[in-house]
Design an enzyme around this catalytic site. Structure first.
Site, PDB file in Angstrom:
ATOM      1  N   ASP A 304     159.028  29.034 113.698  1.00 19.35           N
ATOM      2  CA  ASP A 304     160.056  28.987 112.656  1.00 19.35           C
ATOM      3  C   ASP A 304     161.395  29.542 113.122  1.00 19.35           C
ATOM      4  O   ASP A 304     162.439  29.154 112.605  1.00 19.35           O
ATOM      5  CB  ASP A 304     159.574  29.747 111.416  1.00 19.35           C
ATOM      6  N   VAL A 383     160.755  28.163 104.484  1.00 16.47           N
ATOM      7  CA  VAL A 383     160.471  27.233 105.571  1.00 16.47           C
ATOM      8  C   VAL A 383     159.467  26.205 105.036  1.00 16.47           C
ATOM      9  O   VAL A 383     158.263  26.424 105.074  1.00 16.47           O
ATOM     10  CB  VAL A 383     159.910  27.958 106.807  1.00 16.47           C
ATOM     11  N   TYR A 386     156.399  27.459 102.930  1.00 10.27           N
ATOM     12  CA  TYR A 386     156.227  28.911 102.943  1.00 10.27           C
ATOM     13  C   TYR A 386     157.538  29.643 102.698  1.00 10.27           C
ATOM     14  O   TYR A 386     158.617  29.160 103.046  1.00 10.27           O
ATOM     15  CB  TYR A 386     155.649  29.375 104.282  1.00 10.27           C
ATOM     16  N   TYR A 388     159.220  33.612 103.394  1.00 11.90           N
ATOM     17  CA  TYR A 388     159.107  34.914 104.041  1.00 11.90           C
ATOM     18  C   TYR A 388     160.197  35.816 103.495  1.00 11.90           C
ATOM     19  O   TYR A 388     161.376  35.439 103.464  1.00 11.90           O
ATOM     20  CB  TYR A 388     159.242  34.786 105.563  1.00 11.90           C
TER      21      TYR A 388
END
Length: 642
Positions: A304, A383, A386, A388
Site C-alpha cells: 500500500d 485503500v 480497507y 488504516y
C-alpha cells in the site's frame, strides 16, 4: 500573518505547479503522453536544518520526481531545484515500474466496465447493469506476470457487483472473473473467466438504511447519552505553521504522497534544556499478503505504501466523527498524475485526550492523583476496501506511542454448496474471508540527546538457583550492544521480553548512566513464509522484527524504491549486506509490526477496528519521573453524583 516557513514543510500548491512548469519547459513532460507518479520535497540534511534553526540559513528548496512516458513505458527519476528553477539530475530507470496512481485506478475501472468484451462476458453470467459493477485493479509481482506481458505496465482486476444502487460492492464478488489490463494504454489484454459460483443470500450491508428490518428490529442496544468533550479555554497545545508545542514537547508535522503523515524534529524541554529525541518518524512500507493460493487470491499481495502511496489514499477528517474534542487540523497538498496540485482538507487531526490516571498514591487519609493527558496527531487512509487509522501520541511522562487501527470491509469469496474453505473463515452464507497479514515497517530515525547513538538488545534473564539465589527469585537485565548490521537484525523474543534501547554513550544523566529511549515492541509476528517463496522475495524486510542501519538519505524504502511489479527486495537485505558498523553513529531503526488477521464472522460486514501499537519509552533519559510537575485536576472537574 507571521511567516512560519520551515525547510521541513511539505511542498505547497505553488511549488507543485513550479515543478511541472520546470519539467514541461526543460524536458517536455506533459499529459497525456506522460504521467507524474510522484512529486515530493527532497528533505534537507540534518546539518542544513540545524543551520536554518540556528542562523536562518535557507537551504535550496528541492523536489524529487518520478514520472513515466506512456508509449514507451519509460520511467525517469528527477531531482530539481525549485529555488533555481532548474533540473539537477534526469535519470532513466530501466526495467522498473513507478507506483500506480489514483488516476490510473479510476481510469481502469471506467475502461473495463465499458469494454464490450467485459460487458458481454458479464452478461453471460447474468450481470447486465454495469452501473452496479466495480472493477478494482491491483498490482502484482514479477513472478506472477505471464511471460507474454513482461515489460508492460499491467494490473489485474477484481470484479464486484452491488445488489442494488449504493449497496456494498464488496458483498458481491464475481468469483473466477478477472481482467488483465495495460495501464499505459488502458488496453484490455485478457479476460480470465475460469469458474462461477451462484451468489448466496448474504447480509453484507452496514449502512443503517440497508440493514434488514429483522436485524434492526431485534436490537436491544439502548441509545447512549451525550459524551461532551469541551475545553472552555481552548486546547493546551500551540500550532505555529506545522510546528506543534505541548507540555514540553515540540515536533513538526510533514506529509508526502508515499508515507502520508510524517513526524519530525521531536524534542523535549527538560527544565530548560531542549533535548532531541527523534529526527524523523514515519511508516516506510506496508505489505498485505493474502494467504490463500486459490484462483481469486493468489495474486493478492498489496504494497500500500510502495505500490500506491498512503498519502494519495489519505481522507479528510470531520469534527465529531473521526476526532472528538477541541480539534485543530492541518490540510495536505498533493498532485494528480498530470502534476496538478489538489488539497486534502483536514488531512491531519491534532487534539488532546484524557487517558485516565497518570500517577497516584493514597497515603493513609490523603491522596495525590494526576490525570494523564496525551497529545494525539493522526491521519486516516482508505485503500480500496480497507481503512488504516494511524496515531502518534505524546505523553506527559516522555512516552511516545504509535498506534495503528485497521477497519473497513474484508475481501470475501462465495463458495459452492458443501465446499471447504481451509485458508479463510466462514463469515456469511457460503461466503468466506481469506486469512491475510498486514505488515507495517516503521522507520524510526532517533537522535537521543544527539545524532550519535548505539542500539542495545535489552533482555531479562533468570538467575540460576544457588547459594546467592536460594529461592530462585532473582532476575537480571542483560544489555547487548549491536555492533554491525548483521547483529542489528533482531527478532521478537517473548521468553526474554526482548526490547531495544537507543543509547547515547557520549553523555550521562544525573545518576551517571547513559540516557536512552527504548523501543518496546507490540504487534510483532513472524512472516510465516517458505524461504523460497517468490512473494517473500519481494519484501524480505518482514523476515525480522527489527533492522538497524546507519542513516543514509538514499535508504528510505525497506522493500526498495520501485516495488510495483518487483521481483526481489532491493531495500534492507541489499543495504545490510555490507554489514556496516552501527556503533555510536546516526542510526535508523526499522520496526516490523502489524496484524495477523485470522478472519472472523464478527469482522463482517464491516470490521470493528483491530488495534496494534508499539512504544518509545525513556530509560534513564530523565533523572526521575518527568511528570512530577503535572498540576492536579481542579476539584470542580471531578463530578460526583449520588
Amino acid at each position: 500573518m507571521a511567516n512560519t516557513f520551515h525547510p521541513l514543510d511539505p511542498l505547497s500548491a505553488d511549488e507543485f505547479a513550479a515543478v511541472t512548469a520546470i519539467l514541461r519547459d526543460s524536458k517536455g513532460v506533459t499529459a497525456p503522453l506522460w504521467r507524474y507518479a510522484s512529486i515530493e520535497m527532497f528533505e534537507p540534511s540534518k546539518s542544513a536544518i540545524a543551520a536554518f534553526d540556528d542562523e536562518g540559513s535557507l537551504p535550496d528548496r528541492q523536489a524529487t520526481v518520478i514520472c513515466f512516458e506512456r508509449s514507451t513505458n519509460s520511467t525517469y527519476k528527477v531531482l530539481l531545484s525549485i529555488t533555481e528553477s532548474r533540473v539537477i539530475s534526469w535519470e532513466h530507470i530501466p526495467d522498473q515500474q513507478a507506483n500506480f496512481t489514483v488516476d490510473e485506478w479510476e481510469e481502469a475501472d471506467a475502461a473495463l466496465r465499458s469494454h464490450p468484451d467485459v460487458v458481454s462476458a458479464l452478461a453471460q453470467r447474468g450481470i447486465t447493469d454495469m452501473d452496479l459493477v466495480f472493477m478494482d485493479t491491483w498490482t502484482y509481482g514479477d513472478a506472477l506476470i505471464p511471460e507474454k506481458y513482461k515489460g508492460r505496465r499491467i494490473g489485474w482486476s477484481d470484479t464486484w457487483v452491488r445488489s442494488a444502487p449504493d449497496r456494498n460492492p464488496y458483498a458481491g464478488p464475481v468469483n473466477g472473473f478477472h481482467c488483465i489490463i495495460d495501464l499505459n494504454s488502458m488496453e484490455l489484454l485478457e479476460i480470465e473467466d475460469t469458474f462461477t459460483v451462484d451468489r448466496p443470500e448474504v447480509m453484507g450491508e452496514y449502512v443503517p438504511r440497508f440493514i434488514p428490518d429483522r436485524i434492526r428490529a431485534s436490537s436491544t442496544r439502548e441509545p447512549l447519552r451525550p459524551l461532551d468533550i469541551t475545553q472552555s479555554d481552548g486546547p493546551s497545545f500551540t500550532l505555529d505553521g506545522n510546528r506543534i508545542g505541548w507540555q514540553n514537547w515540540s515536533l513538526r508535522v510533514g506529509f508526502n504522497y508515499r508515507e502520508g503523515m510524517t513526524i519530525h524534529a521531536v524534542t523535549y524541554n527538560d527544565h530548560g534544556a531542549i533535548r532531541p529525541i527523534a529526527h524523523r518518524l514515519s511508516f516506510a512500507e506496508m505489505m498485505v499478503p493474502y494467504r490463500d493460493h486459490c484462483e481469486d487470491h493468489y495474486r493478492r499481495t498489496a504494497f500500500d505504501i510502495g505500490e500506491w502511496g498512503i498519502g494519495f489514499m489519505t481522507t479528510s477528517l470531520e469534527l465529531g466523527c473521526d476526532c472528538l474534542g477541541e480539534i485543530r487540523y492541518l490540510d495536505a497538498t498533493l498532485h494528480d498524475s498530470t502534476g496538478q496540485p489538489y488539497e486534502i482538507r483536514n488531512a491531519i487531526c491534532i487534539h488532546e485526550e484524557d487517558n485516565a490516571v497518570l500517577w497516584k498514591h493514597v497515603d493513609h487519609d490523603k491522596s495525590e492523583v494526576r490525570r494523564m493527558r496525551r497529545l494525539t496527531v493522526s491521519f486516516h487512509v482508505t485503500v480500496a476496501n480497507y481503512e488504516y487509522l494511524a496515531y502518534w501520541r505524546f505523553y506527559q511522562d516522555g512516552n511516545i506511542e504509535c498506534e495503528v487501527r485497521a477497519t473497513g470491509i474484508m475481501v470475501v469469496s462465495h463458495l459452492p454448496e458443501g465446499a471447504e474453505h481451509p485458508h479463510g473463515s466462514l463469515v456469511d452464507e457460503r461466503t468466506y474471508a481469506p486469512f491475510h497479514q498486514h505488515f507495517l515497517v516503521a522507520r524510526l530515525d532517533l537522535d537521543v540527546d544527539g545524532t550519535e547513538n548505539t542500539v542495545y538488545a535489552s533482555e531479562t534473564e533468570t538467575v540460576p538457583m544457588g547459594p546467592d539465589n536460594p529461592y530462585g527469585l532473582s532476575l537480571r537485565q542483560v544489555n547487548t550492544p549491536l555492533l554491525t548490521e548483521s547483529e542489528g537484525k533482531q527478532d521478537m523474543n517473548f521468553a526474554t521480553q526482548r526490547a531495544w534501547k537507543v543509547v547515547n554513550e557520549n553523555t550521562t544523566n544525573g545518576l551517571g548512566t547513559h540516557p536512552s529511549y527504548k523501543l518496546v515492541p507490540g504487534g510483532a509476528f513472524p512472516a510465516m513464509f517458505d524461504p523460497a517463496s517468490p512473494i517473500l522475495a519481494r519484501c524480505r524486510a518482514i523476515e525480522h522484527t527489527l533492522w538497524v542501519t546507519p542513516n543514509s538519505s538514499d535508504e528510505r524504502w525497506p522493500a526498495g524504491e520501485f516495488v510495483n511489479q518487483s521481483k526481489v527486495d532491493h531495500g534492507l537485505p541489499e543495504w545490510t549486506a555490507a554489514n556496516r558498523s552501527i556503533v555510536n553513529t546516526d542510526v535508523v531503526l526499522w520496526y516490523v509490526f502489524g496484524i495477523h488477521h485470522i478472519t472472523r464472522p464478527e469482522d463482517w460486514p464491516v470490521m470493528p477496528v483491530d488495534v496494534v501499537s508499539f512504544w518509545l519509552k525513556p530509560v534513564g533519559f530523565f533523572d526521575r519521573n518527568p511528570a512530577l510537575d503535572v498540576e492536579p485536576t481542579p476539584p470542580a472537574a471531578c463530578h460526583h453524583h449520588h
